[in-house]
Design an enzyme around this catalytic site. Structure first.
Site, PDB file in Angstrom:
ATOM      1  N   GLY A 172      15.982   1.010   4.762  1.00 35.21           N
ATOM      2  CA  GLY A 172      14.761   1.500   4.138  1.00 35.21           C
ATOM      3  C   GLY A 172      14.324   2.849   4.683  1.00 35.21           C
ATOM      4  N   ASN A 200       0.823  -1.213   0.000  1.00 32.13           N
ATOM      5  CA  ASN A 200       0.000   0.000   0.000  1.00 32.13           C
ATOM      6  C   ASN A 200       0.853   1.256   0.000  1.00 32.13           C
ATOM      7  OD1 ASN A 200      -2.632  -1.233   0.210  1.00 32.13           O
ATOM      8  ND2 ASN A 200      -2.155  -1.711   2.339  1.00 32.13           N
ATOM      9  N   ASP A 249      11.368   3.932   5.150  1.00 30.16           N
ATOM     10  CA  ASP A 249      10.295   3.798   6.127  1.00 30.16           C
ATOM     11  C   ASP A 249      10.849   3.487   7.514  1.00 30.16           C
ATOM     12  OD1 ASP A 249      11.169   1.326   5.183  1.00 30.16           O
ATOM     13  OD2 ASP A 249       9.217   0.363   5.443  1.00 30.16           O
TER      14      ASP A 249
END
Length: 266
Positions: free
Chosen positions: A116, A20, A118
């Site tokens: 990463g 998502n 995130d």
């Protein structure tokens, strides 16, 4: 925070994940809205521009309210696509979390560039909002457990197959196990196929997180606090035996903090 024209100044934070894309609008430290659209590398910038407009309109956000944007992405083909979509719709150049962008935390691992975006943003939020040292469990497509030392330095991470990934692998890799909803059964001891699978998915992943917390704390040498984030965290961490503070939107909050840091420096 209103701008000089009296409009509410909103920053669009975009977390591009493998499954998502999470969108968050910030006018203050808490998101004004959070929305999710599917990650699809085949979509063009024009298609994502249309999705941004329609999705934000569902939350009453007008085109003129977005004054800045920032993107964290673990899907490289979508990074420039989304950056172009943001430019087209809102006329602003989005910051991209990566080399050259200030985050306020140091990364001590073999290849800092491989961490990463995130993960970095979740750690920024943990350090700035809750303090360090800390463990952060991010339950998304994969389950990541990150460690921050006393100075707020990122010192490493463990990556496990995600909750839904494991459940899907059971169904797709066997002849007789069905697809089941991700929810806790009434007992850890399943009495039918669906409940047996749900027990493993929910209680098994909770136990894995508990066990990893113990191992991280043993390696670090102190019982440091634990925080959990990610779309699947609310389904799992309530069944963990260790105390865990749930903050579902730590990545978005970290993105907003990184945006502010770099906007002030610009």
């Amino acid at each position: 925070m209103p701008d000089e024209k009296g409009r509410e100044r909103m920053i669009l934070c975009i977390d591009i994940g493998n499954t998502n894309i999470t969108l968050g609008g910030f006018a203050d430290k808490e998101p004004s809205f959070v929305a999710r659209i599917s990650s699809d590398s085949s979509k063009t910038a024009d298609e994502y521009a249309s999705l941004l407009l329609s999705t934000l309109s569902l939350y009453g956000v007008d085109r003129g309210e977005i004054d800045g944007a920032i993107i964290a992405s673990v899907v490289p083909p979508l990074t420039s696509v989304m950056k172009n979509a943001v430019r087209f719709v809102y006329g602003t150049e989005a910051f991209i979390v990566g080399k050259g962008l200030k985050t306020g935390i140091n990364i001590h691992c073999d290849n800092p560039a491989s961490v990463g975006a995130d993960l970095i943003c979740a750690c920024v939020a943990a350090h700035r909002l809750y303090g360090s040292p800390a463990l952060i469990a991010d339950l998304g497509t994969a389950t990541k457990i990150m460690a921050l030392d006393k100075s707020g330095t990122f010192i490493g991470v463990s990556i496990l197959p995600g909750v839904k990934m494991g459940l899907s692998a059971l169904s797709n890799g066997t002849a007789q196990l069905p697809q089941v909803d991700l929810e806790a059964p009434s007992s850890v001891i399943g009495k039918n196929t669906a409940d047996c699978m749900k027990s493993g998915a929910v209680f098994g992943n909770a136990a894995a997180i508990d066990g990893m917390i113990d191992r991280f704390r043993d390696a670090i040498g102190e019982p440091i606090p634990v925080y959990a984030t990610g779309g699947l965290a609310p389904l799992i961490v309530g069944y963990c035996r260790h105390p865990i503070t749930l903050d579902e939107h730590m990545v978005l909050k970290g993105l907003y903090l990184v945006y502010l840091k770099n906007a002030e420096a610009a």
